[in-house]
Design a protein around this motif. Structure first.
Motif, PDB file in Angstrom:
ATOM      1  N   ALA A 103      78.727  19.704  40.782  1.00  0.00           N
ATOM      2  CA  ALA A 103      77.740  18.500  41.149  1.00  0.00           C
ATOM      3  C   ALA A 103      78.810  17.584  42.006  1.00  0.00           C
ATOM      4  CB  ALA A 103      77.755  17.815  39.818  1.00  0.00           C
ATOM      5  N   TYR A 104      77.801  17.020  42.941  1.00  0.00           N
ATOM      6  CA  TYR A 104      78.333  16.350  43.979  1.00  0.00           C
ATOM      7  C   TYR A 104      77.768  14.968  43.993  1.00  0.00           C
ATOM      8  CZ  TYR A 104      79.210  20.927  45.913  1.00  0.00           C
ATOM      9  OH  TYR A 104      79.389  22.026  46.127  1.00  0.00           O
ATOM     10  N   VAL A 105      78.505  13.999  43.886  1.00  0.00           N
ATOM     11  CA  VAL A 105      78.339  12.559  43.536  1.00  0.00           C
ATOM     12  C   VAL A 105      78.769  11.784  44.748  1.00  0.00           C
ATOM     13  CG1 VAL A 105      79.149  10.570  42.392  1.00  0.00           C
ATOM     14  CG2 VAL A 105      78.934  12.630  41.190  1.00  0.00           C
ATOM     15  N   LEU A 106      77.737  10.916  45.434  1.00  0.00           N
ATOM     16  CA  LEU A 106      77.691   9.986  46.534  1.00  0.00           C
ATOM     17  C   LEU A 106      78.368   8.757  46.306  1.00  0.00           C
ATOM     18  CD1 LEU A 106      76.995  10.063  49.482  1.00  0.00           C
ATOM     19  CD2 LEU A 106      74.698   8.802  48.772  1.00  0.00           C
ATOM     20  N   SER A 107      79.442   8.377  46.949  1.00  0.00           N
ATOM     21  CA  SER A 107      80.274   7.270  46.773  1.00  0.00           C
ATOM     22  C   SER A 107      79.634   6.321  47.580  1.00  0.00           C
ATOM     23  CB  SER A 107      81.486   7.411  46.978  1.00  0.00           C
ATOM     24  OG  SER A 107      81.993   8.291  45.995  1.00  0.00           O
ATOM     25  N   PRO A 108      78.877   5.153  47.028  1.00  0.00           N
ATOM     26  CA  PRO A 108      78.421   3.997  48.001  1.00  0.00           C
ATOM     27  C   PRO A 108      79.702   3.197  48.543  1.00  0.00           C
ATOM     28  CG  PRO A 108      77.631   3.696  45.651  1.00  0.00           C
ATOM     29  CD  PRO A 108      78.907   4.891  45.544  1.00  0.00           C
ATOM     30  N   ALA A 109      79.506   3.034  49.955  1.00  0.00           N
ATOM     31  CA  ALA A 109      80.658   2.041  50.659  1.00  0.00           C
ATOM     32  C   ALA A 109      81.287   1.134  49.735  1.00  0.00           C
ATOM     33  CB  ALA A 109      80.143   1.272  51.868  1.00  0.00           C
TER      34      ALA A 109
END
Length: 204
Positions: A103-109
């Motif tokens: 699974a790939y998790v996008l990290s907010p700025a």
């Protein structure tokens, strides 16, 4: 960071009967869970079952010959960590169940990134039982997005500390739709889980 999983061969199955104090249940860093909602669908999983029949076994040399469903045979030497090898007989069936999930998790700025980590554990049968074992691992690693190709459904990543660029194929429909959320300069955390469960069934 991308994982290329291969089908588990029953020939390698006996290798997971390793000595260990028990199965470890890995825990992810909390920030990875908190960030997951924006990247639903960016991931993939695979489950494979392989079977082979024990054709012959030499208890002195610890050489086991296995035959797969296609008729091909392979011989392997089983290490001393497999204490229950005397329980295995010709005609027994070795069964390996393999599962992998990424699974790939996008990290907010500005978000706190989870630490890179690898957690693994294993368990085995009790002395005197048919050999059986399980092994599992969970890898958490973060990469910097250097390219996004929605037409070909790929994301290219590099370790923030530097190194080779790796390209990930986004294979799920939901993941492909969510590629619009990803842009160069983002960070993505890969959460990779693998597990194998192996057992020996006696000949009937």
């Amino acid at each position: 960071m991308a994982i290329r999983s291969s089908h588990v061969a029953a020939a390698a199955a006996l290798g997971v009967f390793i000595a260990a104090p028990g199965m470890v249940h890995p825990r992810l860093a909390t920030p990875a869970y908190a960030q997951a909602a924006d990247m639903v669908g960016i991931g993939q999983s695979e489950s494979v079952t392989a079977r082979a029949t024990v054709k012959s076994i030499d208890q002195q040399t610890r050489i086991v010959t296995l035959q797969g469903a296609d008729g091909n045979t392979v011989s392997l030497k089983v290490g001393p960590e497999v204490q229950n090898l005397p329980q295995v007989k010709p005609g027994d069936t070795v069964i390996a169940h393999y599962f992998t999930s990424t699974a790939y998790v996008l990290s907010p700025a500005g978000a706190k990134l989870p630490d890179d980590s690898l957690t693994a554990g294993a368990a085995r049968a009790e002395p005197g039982e048919k050999p059986a074992g399980a092994a599992a691992s969970k890898l958490v690693v973060t990469g910097l997005v250097v390219a996004v190709d929605p037409a070909h459904h790929t994301v290219s990543l590099v370790d923030p500390a530097g190194g080779a660029i790796r390209t990930i194929d986004v294979v799920t429909q939901a993941g492909q739709q969510n590629l619009k959320l990803v842009k160069v300069g983002d960070t993505i955390t890969a959460i990779i889980t693998e597990a194998v469960l192996v057992g020996v069934e006696p000949a009937v």
